[in-house]
Design an enzyme around this catalytic site. Structure first.
Site, PDB file in Angstrom:
ATOM      1  N   HIS A 120       0.849  -1.195   0.000  1.00 21.04           N
ATOM      2  CA  HIS A 120       0.000   0.000   0.000  1.00 21.04           C
ATOM      3  C   HIS A 120       0.889   1.251   0.000  1.00 21.04           C
ATOM      4  O   HIS A 120       2.120   1.143  -0.013  1.00 21.04           O
ATOM      5  CB  HIS A 120      -0.983  -0.010   1.177  1.00 21.04           C
ATOM      6  CG  HIS A 120      -0.338  -0.158   2.527  1.00 21.04           C
ATOM      7  ND1 HIS A 120       0.525   0.777   3.046  1.00 21.04           N
ATOM      8  CD2 HIS A 120      -0.419  -1.132   3.461  1.00 21.04           C
ATOM      9  CE1 HIS A 120       0.927   0.399   4.237  1.00 21.04           C
ATOM     10  NE2 HIS A 120       0.384  -0.776   4.512  1.00 21.04           N
ATOM     11  N   HIS A 153       3.914   1.587   2.452  1.00 16.57           N
ATOM     12  CA  HIS A 153       5.157   0.938   2.029  1.00 16.57           C
ATOM     13  C   HIS A 153       5.815   1.774   0.917  1.00 16.57           C
ATOM     14  O   HIS A 153       7.034   1.969   0.899  1.00 16.57           O
ATOM     15  CB  HIS A 153       4.878  -0.466   1.470  1.00 16.57           C
ATOM     16  CG  HIS A 153       4.134  -1.357   2.424  1.00 16.57           C
ATOM     17  ND1 HIS A 153       2.988  -2.031   2.073  1.00 16.57           N
ATOM     18  CD2 HIS A 153       4.373  -1.660   3.717  1.00 16.57           C
ATOM     19  CE1 HIS A 153       2.573  -2.732   3.114  1.00 16.57           C
ATOM     20  NE2 HIS A 153       3.391  -2.526   4.124  1.00 16.57           N
ATOM     21  N   CYS A 211       0.430 -10.852  20.340  1.00 15.67           N
ATOM     22  CA  CYS A 211      -0.449 -10.438  19.233  1.00 15.67           C
ATOM     23  C   CYS A 211       0.243 -10.831  17.931  1.00 15.67           C
ATOM     24  O   CYS A 211       1.337 -10.342  17.633  1.00 15.67           O
ATOM     25  CB  CYS A 211      -0.714  -8.932  19.263  1.00 15.67           C
ATOM     26  SG  CYS A 211      -1.577  -8.412  17.762  1.00 15.67           S
ATOM     27  N   CYS A 245       0.888  -7.836  15.464  1.00 18.31           N
ATOM     28  CA  CYS A 245       2.110  -7.044  15.702  1.00 18.31           C
ATOM     29  C   CYS A 245       3.344  -7.929  15.651  1.00 18.31           C
ATOM     30  O   CYS A 245       4.457  -7.416  15.593  1.00 18.31           O
ATOM     31  CB  CYS A 245       2.117  -6.410  17.089  1.00 18.31           C
ATOM     32  SG  CYS A 245       0.745  -5.372  17.515  1.00 18.31           S
ATOM     33  N   CYS A 272      -5.890  -6.224  21.191  1.00 14.74           N
ATOM     34  CA  CYS A 272      -4.780  -5.389  20.757  1.00 14.74           C
ATOM     35  C   CYS A 272      -5.375  -4.133  20.128  1.00 14.74           C
ATOM     36  O   CYS A 272      -6.219  -4.239  19.232  1.00 14.74           O
ATOM     37  CB  CYS A 272      -3.930  -6.148  19.733  1.00 14.74           C
ATOM     38  SG  CYS A 272      -2.910  -5.039  18.751  1.00 14.74           S
ATOM     39  N   HIS A 307      -4.759  -4.073  16.222  1.00 16.78           N
ATOM     40  CA  HIS A 307      -5.294  -5.124  15.342  1.00 16.78           C
ATOM     41  C   HIS A 307      -6.696  -5.579  15.717  1.00 16.78           C
ATOM     42  O   HIS A 307      -7.260  -6.439  15.041  1.00 16.78           O
ATOM     43  CB  HIS A 307      -4.307  -6.293  15.263  1.00 16.78           C
ATOM     44  CG  HIS A 307      -3.036  -5.886  14.592  1.00 16.78           C
ATOM     45  ND1 HIS A 307      -1.957  -5.414  15.294  1.00 16.78           N
ATOM     46  CD2 HIS A 307      -2.710  -5.800  13.282  1.00 16.78           C
ATOM     47  CE1 HIS A 307      -1.003  -5.076  14.443  1.00 16.78           C
ATOM     48  NE2 HIS A 307      -1.436  -5.290  13.221  1.00 16.78           N
ATOM     49  N   LYS A 329      -6.799   6.459  10.218  1.00 13.84           N
ATOM     50  CA  LYS A 329      -5.700   5.494  10.226  1.00 13.84           C
ATOM     51  C   LYS A 329      -5.899   4.519   9.061  1.00 13.84           C
ATOM     52  O   LYS A 329      -7.017   4.075   8.806  1.00 13.84           O
ATOM     53  CB  LYS A 329      -5.716   4.743  11.567  1.00 13.84           C
ATOM     54  CG  LYS A 329      -4.510   3.888  11.725  1.00 13.84           C
ATOM     55  CD  LYS A 329      -4.309   3.382  13.123  1.00 13.84           C
ATOM     56  CE  LYS A 329      -3.047   2.530  13.065  1.00 13.84           C
ATOM     57  NZ  LYS A 329      -2.852   1.654  14.124  1.00 13.84           N
ATOM     58  N   LYS A 377      -6.737  -2.341   6.670  1.00 17.46           N
ATOM     59  CA  LYS A 377      -7.572  -3.185   5.816  1.00 17.46           C
ATOM     60  C   LYS A 377      -9.040  -3.061   6.226  1.00 17.46           C
ATOM     61  O   LYS A 377      -9.925  -2.899   5.383  1.00 17.46           O
ATOM     62  CB  LYS A 377      -7.101  -4.629   5.976  1.00 17.46           C
ATOM     63  CG  LYS A 377      -7.412  -5.488   4.788  1.00 17.46           C
ATOM     64  CD  LYS A 377      -6.776  -6.840   4.979  1.00 17.46           C
ATOM     65  CE  LYS A 377      -7.085  -7.727   3.788  1.00 17.46           C
ATOM     66  NZ  LYS A 377      -6.516  -9.062   3.985  1.00 17.46           N
TER      67      LYS A 377
HETATM   68  O1  ME8 Z   1       6.844  -3.764  10.219  1.00 18.08           O
HETATM   69  N1  ME8 Z   1       2.798   5.845   7.057  1.00 18.08           N
HETATM   70  O2  ME8 Z   1       6.592  -4.511   8.059  1.00 18.08           O
HETATM   71  P1  ME8 Z   1       5.322  -3.673   7.557  1.00 18.08           P
HETATM   72  C1  ME8 Z   1       4.111   5.806   6.779  1.00 18.08           C
HETATM   73  N2  ME8 Z   1       8.173  -6.533   8.534  1.00 18.08           N
HETATM   74  N3  ME8 Z   1       4.794   4.657   6.572  1.00 18.08           N
HETATM   75  C2  ME8 Z   1       4.123   3.499   6.638  1.00 18.08           C
HETATM   76  C3  ME8 Z   1       2.734   3.470   6.903  1.00 18.08           C
HETATM   77  C4  ME8 Z   1       2.067   4.716   7.108  1.00 18.08           C
HETATM   78  N4  ME8 Z   1       0.765   4.798   7.355  1.00 18.08           N
HETATM   79  N5  ME8 Z   1       2.344   2.183   6.905  1.00 18.08           N
HETATM   80  C5  ME8 Z   1       3.453   1.430   6.649  1.00 18.08           C
HETATM   81  C6  ME8 Z   1       7.132  -4.521   9.307  1.00 18.08           C
HETATM   82  N6  ME8 Z   1       4.530   2.215   6.488  1.00 18.08           N
HETATM   83  C7  ME8 Z   1       8.274  -5.487   9.463  1.00 18.08           C
HETATM   84  C8  ME8 Z   1       9.586  -4.733   9.298  1.00 18.08           C
HETATM   85  S1  ME8 Z   1      12.247  -4.606   9.156  1.00 18.08           S
HETATM   86  C9  ME8 Z   1      13.484  -5.528   9.660  1.00 18.08           C
HETATM   87  C10 ME8 Z   1      10.820  -5.555   9.473  1.00 18.08           C
HETATM   88  C11 ME8 Z   1       5.907   1.768   6.178  1.00 18.08           C
HETATM   89  O3  ME8 Z   1       4.905  -4.310   6.285  1.00 18.08           O
HETATM   90  C12 ME8 Z   1       6.881   2.275   7.229  1.00 18.08           C
HETATM   91  O4  ME8 Z   1       8.173   2.209   6.702  1.00 18.08           O
HETATM   92  O5  ME8 Z   1       4.318  -3.543   8.639  1.00 18.08           O
HETATM   93  C13 ME8 Z   1       6.718   1.228   8.316  1.00 18.08           C
HETATM   94  O6  ME8 Z   1       7.769   1.253   9.249  1.00 18.08           O
HETATM   95  C14 ME8 Z   1       6.701  -0.028   7.476  1.00 18.08           C
HETATM   96  O7  ME8 Z   1       5.953   0.353   6.283  1.00 18.08           O
HETATM   97  C15 ME8 Z   1       6.059  -1.224   8.155  1.00 18.08           C
HETATM   98  O8  ME8 Z   1       5.949  -2.258   7.203  1.00 18.08           O
END
Ligand code: ME8
Length: 640
Positions: free
Chosen positions: A21, A24, A135, A138, A152, A155, A305, A308
């Site tokens: 999304h 990312h 959770c 998370c 949580c 979630h 926020k 999904k």
């Molecule tokens: O946490 N605003 O993966 P994830 C800004 N796999 N950035 C956002 C965002 C938002 N609303 N939503 C997501 C994980 N991001 C783990 C990480 S690393 C070793 C493991 C971005 O798929 C932002 O960079 O939940 C956030 O930190 C990341 O996506 C979380 O991605």
């Protein structure tokens, strides 16, 4: 701090339980932009992204979809890769935690950690029993007092009670050392608000953390106890070193870890893992720490926020389909300052696209190119010293590349783009003030060329500074002036007279065609208003007389920017109605439409004009769409 010439930037590796999304995309675009700026400045750079594929969250999503975890990962990973391609993300490596290379590196790191001694002399990794609420959303244990109604808060599901044998990492003795490093900025955490948050956590203390799971099988087995699976975060964090050769390529590891400035980018949701657990693990393994950790803002979408269950997760590919690749990058990254939390407002996309890209930048390109075609024989004209306002513009432009690069080095991306766009606006103003069309009429050919050369040169400089955020469009702009890629450098932006005189102008389509906000599909479906609870009888509804009407004439109501005066044909009679749709429908678009009107309303006087009836339109969050009738049906037809 001496800054190493090699620059290594990472994004988090994203979970593959769902498609990518714009959250990312935000981090990945930012990392791409940083890499491109540093490359423009001549720094060797490496950009890493990838996917986090192990753990309970993924295993559960796969089971729910009736797939094996690996099959689900393979499918979603393709979506991430396609999305990054659609956004022009030029990562140098894509790490997957299911890659054999990564698995081997994690096992090596775990072996090293198992043999390491903590600063207090005890073993860094020890066995224990963990009992707690977990959770899976998370992928972390959650304290009882963080639950809201037993669930949580993020979630909205109840955590599971876990009690099992785990291995633990002895975090506590590392905390004071880490605190000292953060205080001395040996580990730089930015922005300052986040640094203070981390210092707070380091001061209050954190318990040792468990690094393995007995109950989860979808993951990497511990090399020293294969009945245990590495905790998903202990598997994920080392991606930053496995991807650059830890364990299998010492030369690469030396180049991109030991002798590089290592920058981790992410949002605040995963701050603790990156600023505390990860550095502590690296210290225990005797590996250098990252240099800077930058926590950009976490954004909401249209004030809510993103999630999904909210139905508001925007697929970046949808944005690309509407705005194009580069405009999507620009629009996402320039909505609010990089580094603070913000809101992504869908309604502002089209307005910003039209004002910044279509009007300011796109127009400047076509104006300069068209005038060079018209007045200068289709070629870049020769500069001319004696142009009013030119010296001032040159002075601004000469300082700009360093100012922009300085913003970038401090992660002020929004300021960097704004400074480049200000030069674009300044150049438009310079053109208006110099009015080369007037000079041409007065036969001042040399000055016309001089003005256009300066405008072209300013545009060339602004375009280089915008290249990292809009690489494809900037290449298109440069090709209009026949500029070669080898001069796409910050150095070239620092020097004047780099626009070669005599280059042929090749203007094709407009770089950023204007968009009609009315025709832009919505990215987030608007929330439907609740249906009225007061029911009406058939009899009452039957009292409303709905008719098809053909619009025969339309004009704006003076001094009322929302109102149109319409003349309509109702079959048996002609009438005049006033409708509040002028902002969405200009009068010329209304004529000939078969609309639906309430024909038996009592006449009303609006702004002193009589209205005999009311047209029907659908309305959602300020957006209006007319109800019209499909195909041929005579005016006056009834509706029921
Ligand atoms: O946490 N605003 O993966 P994830 C800004 N796999 N950035 C956002 C965002 C938002 N609303 N939503 C997501 C994980 N991001 C783990 C990480 S690393 C070793 C493991 C971005 O798929 C932002 O960079 O939940 C956030 O930190 C990341 O996506 C979380 O991605």
């Amino acid at each position: 701090m001496t800054v190493l010439n090699n620059f290594f930037v990472t994004t988090p590796i994203y979970y593959v339980n769902d498609k990518p999304h714009i959250g990312h995309a935000y981090t990945s675009i930012a990392a791409d932009v940083l890499t491109r700026y540093h490359r423009l400045a001549g720094r060797d750079s490496f950009f890493l992204t990838g996917t986090d594929e192990h753990g309970t969250k993924i295993a559960e999503s796969a089971a729910a979809a009736g797939k094996t975890p690996q099959a689900l990962c393979d499918e979603v990973v393709e979506q991430f890769k396609e999305t990054w391609k659609a956004l022009g993300i030029g990562n140098d490596y894509f790490v997957r935690t299911t890659d054999a290379r990564h698995v081997a590196a994690v096992q090596k790191l775990l072996t090293v950690l198992k043999g390491a001694a903590a600063p207090d002399g005890r073993e860094a990794v020890y066995p224990g029993v963990y009992e707690g609420l977990y959770c899976t959303g998370c992928e972390k244990f959650i304290a009882e007092n963080d639950l809201v109604d037993g669930m949580c808060p993020d979630h909205k599901k109840p955590p599971q009670l876990l009690k099992e044998k785990n291995y633990f990492f002895r975090l506590q003795p590392y905390l004071p050392i880490l605190k000292g490093m953060v205080e001395k900025n040996e580990l730089v955490i930015l922005p300052d608000e986040r640094r203070r948050e981390v210092l707070g956590l380091l001061t209050t203390g954190l318990p040792d953390f468990s690094i393995s799971r007995e109950s989860e099988k979808w993951g990497i087995p511990l090399p020293f106890d294969p009945a245990q699976t590495a905790y998903v975060w202990i598997d994920a964090l080392p991606n930053y070193i496995s991807a650059v050769g830890y364990g299998d390529d010492p030369q690469q590891f030396d180049r991109w870890w030991n002798r590089a400035e290592v920058v981790h980018l992410m949002a605040k949701d995963i701050l603790k893992f990156h600023t505390i657990y990860w550095p502590a693990m690296l210290m225990a393994a005797g590996i250098k720490l990252p240099d800077r950790i930058f926590i950009h803002g976490f954004f909401t979408v249209n004030g809510e926020k993103m999630g999904k269950s909210m139905g508001n997760m925007i697929d970046p590919r949808k944005m690309v389909a509407i705005y194009g690749r580069d405009a999507t990058r620009y629009l996402l990254l320039s909505q609010y300052p990089f580094g603070v939390d913000g809101d992504v407002k869908e309604k502002e996309f089209a307005a910003k696209y039209n004002s910044d890209l279509a009007n300011d930048l796109g127009n400047l390109v076509s104006r300069v190119a068209k005038m060079m075609i018209q007045y200068c024989d289709g070629k870049v004209p020769a500069p001319c010293a004696d142009i009013p306002g030119q010296k001032e513009m040159m002075e601004i432009a000469v300082d700009l590349p360093d100012a922009v690069y300085n913003h970038v080095c401090h992660f002020r991306l929004t300021e960097a783009f704004a400074a480049a766009m200000n030069l674009v606006r300044g150049t438009n103003k310079f053109l208006e003030d110099s009015a080369p069309w007037k000079l041409a009429k007065a036969g001042k050919t040399e000055q016309v060329g001089g003005v256009l050369y300066t405008a072209g040169e300013l545009l060339r400089i602004a375009a280089i500074l915008l290249y990292p955020i809009m690489p494809e469009k900037v290449r298109e702009i440069r090709s209009v002036f026949d500029l070669q890629d080898e001069n796409l450098t910050l150095d070239s932006a620092r020097t004047w007279f780099n626009l070669p005189v005599g280059n042929r102008i090749a203007l094709k389509d407009s770089i950023f065609p204007r968009l009609d906000p009315k025709t832009i599909p919505l990215l987030v479906p608007p929330k439907a208003e609740p249906v009225a609870v007061d029911l009406v009888s058939f009899e009452d509804f039957g009292k409303v007389c709905l008719r098809v009407a053909k619009v025969i004439a339309a004009e704006r109501v003076p001094k009322a920017d929302k109102l149109l005066k319409l003349q309509i044909d109702l079959g048996s009679e002609k009438r005049q109605i006033i409708a509040g749709i002028a902002q969405q429908y200009p009068p010329e678009e209304m004529v000939g439409k078969n609309i639906i009107v309430v024909a038996n309303l009592q006449p009303a006087t609006i702004r002193g004009i009589e209205s005999r009836g009311m047209l029907l339109a659908a309305k959602s969050e300020g957006i209006l769409r007319l109800l019209t009738v499909d195909g041929d049906i005579p005016p006056g037809s009834s509706i029921g």
